[in-house]
Design a protein around this motif. Structure first.
Motif, PDB file in Angstrom:
ATOM      1  N   LEU A  30      85.277  19.210  32.815  1.00  0.00           N
ATOM      2  CA  LEU A  30      84.134  19.547  33.663  1.00  0.00           C
ATOM      3  C   LEU A  30      82.849  19.307  32.897  1.00  0.00           C
ATOM      4  N   ALA A  31      81.745  19.267  33.632  1.00  0.00           N
ATOM      5  CA  ALA A  31      80.419  19.105  33.033  1.00  0.00           C
ATOM      6  C   ALA A  31      79.423  19.948  33.818  1.00  0.00           C
ATOM      7  N   ILE A  32      78.429  20.473  33.100  1.00  0.00           N
ATOM      8  CA  ILE A  32      77.358  21.255  33.714  1.00  0.00           C
ATOM      9  C   ILE A  32      76.033  20.737  33.174  1.00  0.00           C
ATOM     10  N   ALA A  33      75.103  20.438  34.064  1.00  0.00           N
ATOM     11  CA  ALA A  33      73.786  19.952  33.671  1.00  0.00           C
ATOM     12  C   ALA A  33      72.823  21.122  33.515  1.00  0.00           C
ATOM     13  N   PRO A  34      71.725  20.936  32.776  1.00  0.00           N
ATOM     14  CA  PRO A  34      70.696  21.975  32.738  1.00  0.00           C
ATOM     15  C   PRO A  34      70.196  22.296  34.143  1.00  0.00           C
ATOM     16  N   GLY A  35      70.014  23.570  34.436  1.00  0.00           N
ATOM     17  CA  GLY A  35      69.517  23.964  35.739  1.00  0.00           C
ATOM     18  C   GLY A  35      70.521  23.866  36.867  1.00  0.00           C
ATOM     19  N   GLU A  36      71.789  23.712  36.543  1.00  0.00           N
ATOM     20  CA  GLU A  36      72.824  23.544  37.563  1.00  0.00           C
ATOM     21  C   GLU A  36      73.782  24.731  37.537  1.00  0.00           C
ATOM     22  N   THR A  37      74.295  25.086  38.711  1.00  0.00           N
ATOM     23  CA  THR A  37      75.368  26.062  38.821  1.00  0.00           C
ATOM     24  C   THR A  37      76.623  25.361  39.299  1.00  0.00           C
ATOM     25  N   LEU A  38      77.670  25.436  38.471  1.00  0.00           N
ATOM     26  CA  LEU A  38      78.988  24.963  38.871  1.00  0.00           C
ATOM     27  C   LEU A  38      79.810  26.186  39.247  1.00  0.00           C
ATOM     28  N   GLY A  39      80.187  26.273  40.522  1.00  0.00           N
ATOM     29  CA  GLY A  39      81.061  27.348  40.967  1.00  0.00           C
ATOM     30  C   GLY A  39      82.507  26.964  40.725  1.00  0.00           C
ATOM     31  N   ALA A 164      68.796  38.534  28.031  1.00  0.00           N
ATOM     32  CA  ALA A 164      67.828  38.988  27.030  1.00  0.00           C
ATOM     33  C   ALA A 164      67.576  37.945  25.950  1.00  0.00           C
ATOM     34  N   VAL A 165      68.600  37.132  25.625  1.00  0.00           N
ATOM     35  CA  VAL A 165      68.472  36.186  24.512  1.00  0.00           C
ATOM     36  C   VAL A 165      68.093  34.785  24.998  1.00  0.00           C
ATOM     37  N   ARG A 166      67.710  34.674  26.268  1.00  0.00           N
ATOM     38  CA  ARG A 166      67.214  33.415  26.844  1.00  0.00           C
ATOM     39  C   ARG A 166      68.200  32.259  26.619  1.00  0.00           C
ATOM     40  N   PRO A 167      69.406  32.402  27.138  1.00  0.00           N
ATOM     41  CA  PRO A 167      70.433  31.379  26.907  1.00  0.00           C
ATOM     42  C   PRO A 167      70.176  30.105  27.693  1.00  0.00           C
ATOM     43  N   ARG A 168      70.850  29.047  27.290  1.00  0.00           N
ATOM     44  CA  ARG A 168      70.830  27.800  28.041  1.00  0.00           C
ATOM     45  C   ARG A 168      71.936  27.772  29.092  1.00  0.00           C
ATOM     46  N   LEU A 190      68.245  37.303  41.565  1.00  0.00           N
ATOM     47  CA  LEU A 190      67.720  37.288  40.205  1.00  0.00           C
ATOM     48  C   LEU A 190      68.225  36.070  39.437  1.00  0.00           C
ATOM     49  N   LEU A 191      69.529  35.802  39.522  1.00  0.00           N
ATOM     50  CA  LEU A 191      70.115  34.682  38.792  1.00  0.00           C
ATOM     51  C   LEU A 191      69.543  33.345  39.263  1.00  0.00           C
ATOM     52  N   VAL A 192      69.427  33.186  40.588  1.00  0.00           N
ATOM     53  CA  VAL A 192      68.861  31.946  41.124  1.00  0.00           C
ATOM     54  C   VAL A 192      67.396  31.808  40.721  1.00  0.00           C
ATOM     55  N   GLY A 193      66.648  32.915  40.750  1.00  0.00           N
ATOM     56  CA  GLY A 193      65.243  32.865  40.343  1.00  0.00           C
ATOM     57  C   GLY A 193      65.068  32.499  38.885  1.00  0.00           C
ATOM     58  N   LEU A 194      65.903  33.062  38.027  1.00  0.00           N
ATOM     59  CA  LEU A 194      65.838  32.718  36.598  1.00  0.00           C
ATOM     60  C   LEU A 194      66.151  31.237  36.378  1.00  0.00           C
ATOM     61  N   GLN A 195      67.094  30.737  37.134  1.00  0.00           N
ATOM     62  CA  GLN A 195      67.438  29.324  36.989  1.00  0.00           C
ATOM     63  C   GLN A 195      66.275  28.426  37.365  1.00  0.00           C
ATOM     64  N   ARG A 196      65.572  28.767  38.441  1.00  0.00           N
ATOM     65  CA  ARG A 196      64.419  27.972  38.852  1.00  0.00           C
ATOM     66  C   ARG A 196      63.313  28.012  37.806  1.00  0.00           C
ATOM     67  N   PRO A 261      70.267  27.668  45.724  1.00  0.00           N
ATOM     68  CA  PRO A 261      69.790  27.232  44.421  1.00  0.00           C
ATOM     69  C   PRO A 261      69.054  25.907  44.494  1.00  0.00           C
ATOM     70  N   GLU A 262      68.088  25.739  43.631  1.00  0.00           N
ATOM     71  CA  GLU A 262      67.371  24.478  43.512  1.00  0.00           C
ATOM     72  C   GLU A 262      67.194  24.174  42.039  1.00  0.00           C
ATOM     73  N   ARG A 263      67.263  22.910  41.680  1.00  0.00           N
ATOM     74  CA  ARG A 263      66.981  22.512  40.316  1.00  0.00           C
ATOM     75  C   ARG A 263      65.504  22.694  40.043  1.00  0.00           C
ATOM     76  N   SER A 264      65.158  23.054  38.819  1.00  0.00           N
ATOM     77  CA  SER A 264      63.752  23.172  38.447  1.00  0.00           C
ATOM     78  C   SER A 264      63.504  22.383  37.181  1.00  0.00           C
ATOM     79  N   GLU A 265      62.467  21.592  37.186  1.00  0.00           N
ATOM     80  CA  GLU A 265      62.090  20.853  35.980  1.00  0.00           C
ATOM     81  C   GLU A 265      61.149  21.681  35.111  1.00  0.00           C
ATOM     82  N   ASP A 266      60.629  22.775  35.666  1.00  0.00           N
ATOM     83  CA  ASP A 266      59.689  23.619  34.922  1.00  0.00           C
ATOM     84  C   ASP A 266      60.441  24.763  34.291  1.00  0.00           C
TER      85      ASP A 266
END
Length: 272
Positions: A30-39, A164-168, A190-196, A261-266
């Protein structure tokens, strides 16, 4: 094209059970990109939790490879591994075993801030209180023992500690299953907002397809230690090709009110 955050190839892991060898992971990739949620969905015993533990190096694979943030994740050791662990966090279905049972709610989060040098000592209590508030817990819980709060409250503390540790990347293994519907909705928001805001990636593991559908960009389906189906969330749900997913779809209740969810470049690290 964005470089993948996590790439796992041909992961294998077996266990002895009842005098025979059972393949918990049988060539999982599997692969996961930055800003992506793999269910990741599948029935009980299909290998979802084993995969989570292999990815976080709590369990060693018997074969395969993992690249995380461009590094050979399985080859890291010593100080490099300790530093890299900050960037991959996991929230378990039952977080009690992952906590020091003598710790307080505020202490659990402050310890994470201390271990990863996120906040100076003088500011840890205030940052812990802010994170506790962010996951919807009352400030009065800060001094309570982790043993003396409910399972749903502990789960929210576990999520606060993870962010808390600002993970990737955060791996969530049935992380909202113990929460009631209203709290679950707030945590998913909250999780979706943090991802954006930050570009964090999630591996969202659950048997609950309604929740996975609500937050995922892509969905992978596991059965008997293998991924048997994978694709964009909407397409996979609309046209399932595996018996496992067809059965899961048949059991899905309606889930409304969750922000897609939406990808965010910011990405703003202080958004946590």
């Amino acid at each position: 094209m964005t470089e993948p955050l996590l790439v796992a190839r041909d992961l294998r892991r077996g266990f002895a059970s009842g005098g025979r060898r059972v393949a918990a992971l049988d060539g999982v990739s599997l692969a996961i990109a930055p800003g992506e949620t793999l269910g990741l969905v599948g029935g009980s015993g299909c290998g979802k939790s084993t995969l989570a533990r292999v990815l976080t190096r709590l369990v060693a694979p018997e074969g395969g490879s993992i690249a995380f943030m461009g590094d050979d994740w399985l080859a890291l050791g010593g100080g490099r591994l300790r530093a890299a662990r900050r960037h991959m966090q996991m929230v378990f279905q039952d977080p009690l075993a992952a906590f020091n049972p003598r710790a307080t709610v505020g202490g659990v989060i402050a310890d994470a801030l201390r271990i990863h040098a996120m906040v100076p000592k003088a500011g840890r209590a205030a940052e812990a209180a802010r994170l506790i508030d962010r996951v919807g817990l009352p400030s009065g819980l800060t001094g309570r023992s982790i043993r003396d709060i409910s399972g749903g409250q502990r789960q929210r503390v576990a999520i606060a500690r993870a962010i808390a540790v600002r993970p990737r990347l955060v791996i969530l293994d049935e992380a909202v299953s113990a929460l009631d519907v209203s709290v679950r909705g707030r945590i998913l928001e909250l999780l979706v907002g943090l991802q954006r805001e930050t570009g964090v990636g999630y591996l969202f593991i659950s048997h609950d397809l309604a929740v996975v559908r609500a937050v995922s960009h892509r969905i992978a389906v596991m059965a008997a230690g293998r991924i048997v189906e994978e694709g964009p969330a909407a397409g996979v749900i609309a046209a399932p090709s595996s018996d496992v997913l067809i059965d899961l779809i048949g059991a899905v209740p309606r889930l409304t009110g969750i922000i897609r969810p939406e990808r965010s470049e910011d990405r703003q690290d202080d958004a946590y």
